[in-house]
Motif scaffolding. Structure first.
Motif, PDB file in Angstrom:
ATOM      1  N   SER A 111       0.786  -1.181  -0.097  1.00  0.00           N
ATOM      2  CA  SER A 111      -0.078  -0.100  -0.008  1.00  0.00           C
ATOM      3  C   SER A 111       0.960   1.372   0.079  1.00  0.00           C
ATOM      4  O   SER A 111       1.529   1.393   0.918  1.00  0.00           O
ATOM      5  CB  SER A 111      -0.909  -0.187   1.001  1.00  0.00           C
ATOM      6  OG  SER A 111       0.034   0.253   2.349  1.00  0.00           O
ATOM      7  N   GLY A 112       0.462   2.116  -0.892  1.00  0.00           N
ATOM      8  CA  GLY A 112       1.317   3.442  -1.115  1.00  0.00           C
ATOM      9  C   GLY A 112       0.772   4.665  -0.133  1.00  0.00           C
ATOM     10  O   GLY A 112       1.391   5.456  -0.173  1.00  0.00           O
ATOM     11  N   ARG A 113      -0.458   4.312   0.419  1.00  0.00           N
ATOM     12  CA  ARG A 113      -0.854   5.406   1.485  1.00  0.00           C
ATOM     13  C   ARG A 113      -1.535   4.942   2.597  1.00  0.00           C
ATOM     14  O   ARG A 113      -2.115   3.512   2.454  1.00  0.00           O
ATOM     15  CB  ARG A 113      -1.935   6.023   0.755  1.00  0.00           C
ATOM     16  CG  ARG A 113      -3.151   5.563   0.081  1.00  0.00           C
ATOM     17  CD  ARG A 113      -3.831   6.358  -1.040  1.00  0.00           C
ATOM     18  NE  ARG A 113      -4.935   5.646  -1.448  1.00  0.00           N
ATOM     19  CZ  ARG A 113      -6.045   5.826  -0.761  1.00  0.00           C
ATOM     20  NH1 ARG A 113      -6.178   6.167   0.568  1.00  0.00           N
ATOM     21  NH2 ARG A 113      -7.048   4.685  -1.100  1.00  0.00           N
ATOM     22  N   ILE A 114      -1.802   5.403   3.580  1.00  0.00           N
ATOM     23  CA  ILE A 114      -2.472   5.006   4.877  1.00  0.00           C
ATOM     24  C   ILE A 114      -3.547   5.985   5.466  1.00  0.00           C
ATOM     25  O   ILE A 114      -3.329   7.131   4.742  1.00  0.00           O
ATOM     26  CB  ILE A 114      -1.725   4.685   6.046  1.00  0.00           C
ATOM     27  CG1 ILE A 114      -0.787   5.961   6.298  1.00  0.00           C
ATOM     28  CG2 ILE A 114      -0.589   3.600   5.636  1.00  0.00           C
ATOM     29  CD1 ILE A 114      -0.181   5.933   7.732  1.00  0.00           C
ATOM     30  N   ASN A 115      -4.574   5.591   6.003  1.00  0.00           N
ATOM     31  CA  ASN A 115      -5.384   6.657   6.637  1.00  0.00           C
ATOM     32  C   ASN A 115      -4.828   6.892   7.894  1.00  0.00           C
ATOM     33  O   ASN A 115      -5.196   6.382   8.888  1.00  0.00           O
ATOM     34  CB  ASN A 115      -6.750   6.239   6.602  1.00  0.00           C
ATOM     35  CG  ASN A 115      -7.753   7.274   6.712  1.00  0.00           C
ATOM     36  OD1 ASN A 115      -7.497   8.161   7.657  1.00  0.00           O
ATOM     37  ND2 ASN A 115      -8.955   7.044   6.649  1.00  0.00           N
ATOM     38  N   GLN A 116      -3.916   7.849   8.018  1.00  0.00           N
ATOM     39  CA  GLN A 116      -3.377   8.281   9.134  1.00  0.00           C
ATOM     40  C   GLN A 116      -4.372   8.691  10.400  1.00  0.00           C
ATOM     41  O   GLN A 116      -4.318   8.241  11.554  1.00  0.00           O
ATOM     42  CB  GLN A 116      -2.234   9.444   9.130  1.00  0.00           C
ATOM     43  CG  GLN A 116      -1.280   9.707  10.419  1.00  0.00           C
ATOM     44  CD  GLN A 116      -1.999  10.689  11.311  1.00  0.00           C
ATOM     45  OE1 GLN A 116      -2.986  11.519  10.962  1.00  0.00           O
ATOM     46  NE2 GLN A 116      -1.710  10.569  12.515  1.00  0.00           N
ATOM     47  N   GLU A 117      -5.312   9.410   9.868  1.00  0.00           N
ATOM     48  CA  GLU A 117      -6.505   9.736  11.172  1.00  0.00           C
ATOM     49  C   GLU A 117      -7.022   8.527  11.694  1.00  0.00           C
ATOM     50  O   GLU A 117      -7.325   8.585  12.852  1.00  0.00           O
ATOM     51  CB  GLU A 117      -7.454  10.592  10.529  1.00  0.00           C
ATOM     52  CG  GLU A 117      -6.997  12.018  10.431  1.00  0.00           C
ATOM     53  CD  GLU A 117      -8.124  13.028   9.933  1.00  0.00           C
ATOM     54  OE1 GLU A 117      -9.372  12.754  10.231  1.00  0.00           O
ATOM     55  OE2 GLU A 117      -7.796  13.959   9.252  1.00  0.00           O
ATOM     56  N   ARG A 118      -7.503   7.566  10.623  1.00  0.00           N
ATOM     57  CA  ARG A 118      -8.250   6.444  11.190  1.00  0.00           C
ATOM     58  C   ARG A 118      -7.178   5.524  12.038  1.00  0.00           C
ATOM     59  O   ARG A 118      -7.745   5.009  12.992  1.00  0.00           O
ATOM     60  CB  ARG A 118      -8.546   5.585   9.977  1.00  0.00           C
ATOM     61  CG  ARG A 118      -9.643   4.444  10.211  1.00  0.00           C
ATOM     62  CD  ARG A 118     -10.088   3.911   9.138  1.00  0.00           C
ATOM     63  NE  ARG A 118      -9.115   3.316   8.272  1.00  0.00           N
ATOM     64  CZ  ARG A 118      -8.503   2.219   8.734  1.00  0.00           C
ATOM     65  NH1 ARG A 118      -9.100   1.397   9.630  1.00  0.00           N
ATOM     66  NH2 ARG A 118      -7.393   1.748   8.093  1.00  0.00           N
ATOM     67  N   LEU A 119      -6.081   5.554  11.918  1.00  0.00           N
ATOM     68  CA  LEU A 119      -5.124   4.716  12.559  1.00  0.00           C
ATOM     69  C   LEU A 119      -5.015   5.451  13.990  1.00  0.00           C
ATOM     70  O   LEU A 119      -4.742   4.821  15.068  1.00  0.00           O
ATOM     71  CB  LEU A 119      -3.679   4.375  11.936  1.00  0.00           C
ATOM     72  CG  LEU A 119      -3.703   3.607  10.771  1.00  0.00           C
ATOM     73  CD1 LEU A 119      -2.441   3.305  10.072  1.00  0.00           C
ATOM     74  CD2 LEU A 119      -4.352   2.323  11.139  1.00  0.00           C
ATOM     75  N   GLN A 120      -4.541   6.734  14.070  1.00  0.00           N
ATOM     76  CA  GLN A 120      -4.594   7.567  15.144  1.00  0.00           C
ATOM     77  C   GLN A 120      -5.630   7.020  16.246  1.00  0.00           C
ATOM     78  O   GLN A 120      -5.766   7.094  17.324  1.00  0.00           O
ATOM     79  CB  GLN A 120      -4.382   8.899  14.706  1.00  0.00           C
ATOM     80  CG  GLN A 120      -4.177   9.955  16.056  1.00  0.00           C
ATOM     81  CD  GLN A 120      -2.872   9.471  16.906  1.00  0.00           C
ATOM     82  OE1 GLN A 120      -1.897   9.685  16.338  1.00  0.00           O
ATOM     83  NE2 GLN A 120      -2.951   8.814  18.017  1.00  0.00           N
ATOM     84  N   ALA A 121      -7.177   7.168  15.458  1.00  0.00           N
ATOM     85  CA  ALA A 121      -8.380   6.817  16.247  1.00  0.00           C
ATOM     86  C   ALA A 121      -8.143   5.448  16.749  1.00  0.00           C
ATOM     87  O   ALA A 121      -8.844   5.326  17.911  1.00  0.00           O
ATOM     88  CB  ALA A 121      -9.680   7.107  15.444  1.00  0.00           C
ATOM     89  N   HIS A 122      -7.609   4.644  16.016  1.00  0.00           N
ATOM     90  CA  HIS A 122      -7.536   3.263  16.496  1.00  0.00           C
ATOM     91  C   HIS A 122      -6.651   3.163  17.516  1.00  0.00           C
ATOM     92  O   HIS A 122      -6.997   2.540  18.761  1.00  0.00           O
ATOM     93  CB  HIS A 122      -6.943   2.404  15.475  1.00  0.00           C
ATOM     94  CG  HIS A 122      -7.623   1.344  15.248  1.00  0.00           C
ATOM     95  ND1 HIS A 122      -9.008   1.158  14.351  1.00  0.00           N
ATOM     96  CD2 HIS A 122      -7.425  -0.066  15.494  1.00  0.00           C
ATOM     97  CE1 HIS A 122      -9.303  -0.168  14.631  1.00  0.00           C
ATOM     98  NE2 HIS A 122      -8.452  -0.766  15.115  1.00  0.00           N
ATOM     99  N   ALA A 123      -5.512   3.765  17.748  1.00  0.00           N
ATOM    100  CA  ALA A 123      -4.625   3.890  19.010  1.00  0.00           C
ATOM    101  C   ALA A 123      -5.519   4.408  20.315  1.00  0.00           C
ATOM    102  O   ALA A 123      -5.193   3.957  21.407  1.00  0.00           O
ATOM    103  CB  ALA A 123      -3.347   4.881  18.590  1.00  0.00           C
TER     104      ALA A 123
END
Lengths: 240, 240
Positions: free
Chosen positions: A117-129
């Motif tokens: 994957s060349g991109r991530i959803n940083q906001e979604r991952l932060q919400a997950h943390a």
């Protein structure tokens, strides 16, 4: 009336402090969890520890809490980063959740040669943390960084931070962390398929990097992340 | 032509051995993976190691392979059981997958006082272990036992098998595995909410059981399973 609900808020927390809720928080507390005025829940903000707070106003789209007593001091994790190559969505979410539980201070998604994957959803991952911290009783939420290229990351690397680099090609060969020192560390986990030869050579050429084996079986990237954090926490971290 | 496909078969494997495929296997190899006659794949059966095998007949509902050379000897894991209280479906699947990767010899779902689910689908979990072994390059598939009640399990326990019992109430308190001996072991992981006081007392009363802490943070049951297996494999298992 006490509830077991824990909520992260982006707000200072001290005794007597009023905390206003936004729409999502009000919906979660009063719509989903059915809390009412007078209920006590736990708040944390990542820097002031954990506090009991009482619901003083409960609306559909807003609400107010008031902080009572601190129930836990801030517990910072050791200075360990988890740097990993994102994989499938589910397993990436899983890595972020587990890294939070196991006390990673910072989570860095890294794009390697073999990363799909060349991109991530940083906001979604932060919400997950954040959600993982809410659920596991943590008072600290690791920052999830934006996706960074391996070459860029290594070019800019601060060599005072040591690297524990999990090398699939070492499967079966024995190298433990041994007599290494504390201080800032980062764990590097490659993608399915491992690091490329060029990446491996680059890491092996760094004085601050050390290749380790995670046993004689091949582990998936998500398993490797959890196992590596466990090994590090036990030998160099705060598991004593 | 070589493929990276690995397949578990319930069939003896020796040089020149013909292996007939059932409908599901034929569908997987020829329908899903699109293998054709002449392709070489890897077979293992949990007891004879890993073998190269060539497709000699490929049909919609059947097929035949012939074993060529052994590519890996059988690699048995150490004698470590993972005994755990099943949680939500996804996380139970995850525990079985990770336990297989991390080299558990046997997986035992256990019903404790605070376990929500009163039944499991043993066949599905066994299939999950098998698939994990296929994917991680293993040559051994741990048996997934049927759900057993905690009290029954402890009543019948063979005391020559030591128990590493992960006690949530020890969070923060320090107790490592220390100078314990090898031999048969089992890791016990409680459900969300932990073991009941009665269960904890029962375990603490056993000479062969030892409570350990998995660090200062509360871990979910699935994280605890992976972390505990990692700790055990590193200290007493085959990670050297």
């Amino acid at each position: 009336m006490a509830s077991k609900v824990r909520l992260y808020v982006d707000h200072p927390l001290t005794k007597g402090q009023t905390v206003s809720l936004n729409k999502e928080q009000a919906h979660y507390l009063f719509g989903v969890m059915r809390l009412t005025e007078g209920t006590v829940l736990s708040l944390f903000n990542g820097s002031d520890g954990e506090w009991d707070a009482e619901v003083v106003s409960a609306g559909k789209r807003a609400g107010e809490l008031v902080c009572a007593d601190q129930t836990k001091p801030l517990q910072l994790p050791p200075d360990i980063w988890l740097v990993f190559a994102p994989i499938k969505k589910d397993r990436t979410d899983f890595i972020v959740e587990k890294a939070t539980e196991l006390g990673a201070a910072r989570i860095v998604p890294m794009q390697t040669e073999f990363t799909n994957s060349g991109r991530i959803n940083q906001e979604r991952l932060q919400a997950h943390a954040l959600e993982a911290a809410e659920q596991c009783g943590g008072t600290y939420v690791p920052e999830v960084a934006d996706l960074v290229k391996f070459t860029r990351l290594i070019d800019d690397w601060d060599h005072s931070r040591q690297i524990m680099f999990c090398d699939e090609s070492l499967v079966g060969a024995a190298e433990a962390l041994g007599d290494v020192k504390g201080g800032p560390w980062a764990i590097f986990i490659g993608p399915e398929g491992g690091f490329s030869d060029a990446e491996r050579a680059r890491l092996n050429g760094m004085d601050c990097a050390r290749a380790v084996s995670l046993g004689p079986r091949i582990l998936r990237a998500d398993t490797a992340a959890v196992a590596a954090l466990t090994v590090w926490q036990q030998q160099l971290g705060d598991w004593e």
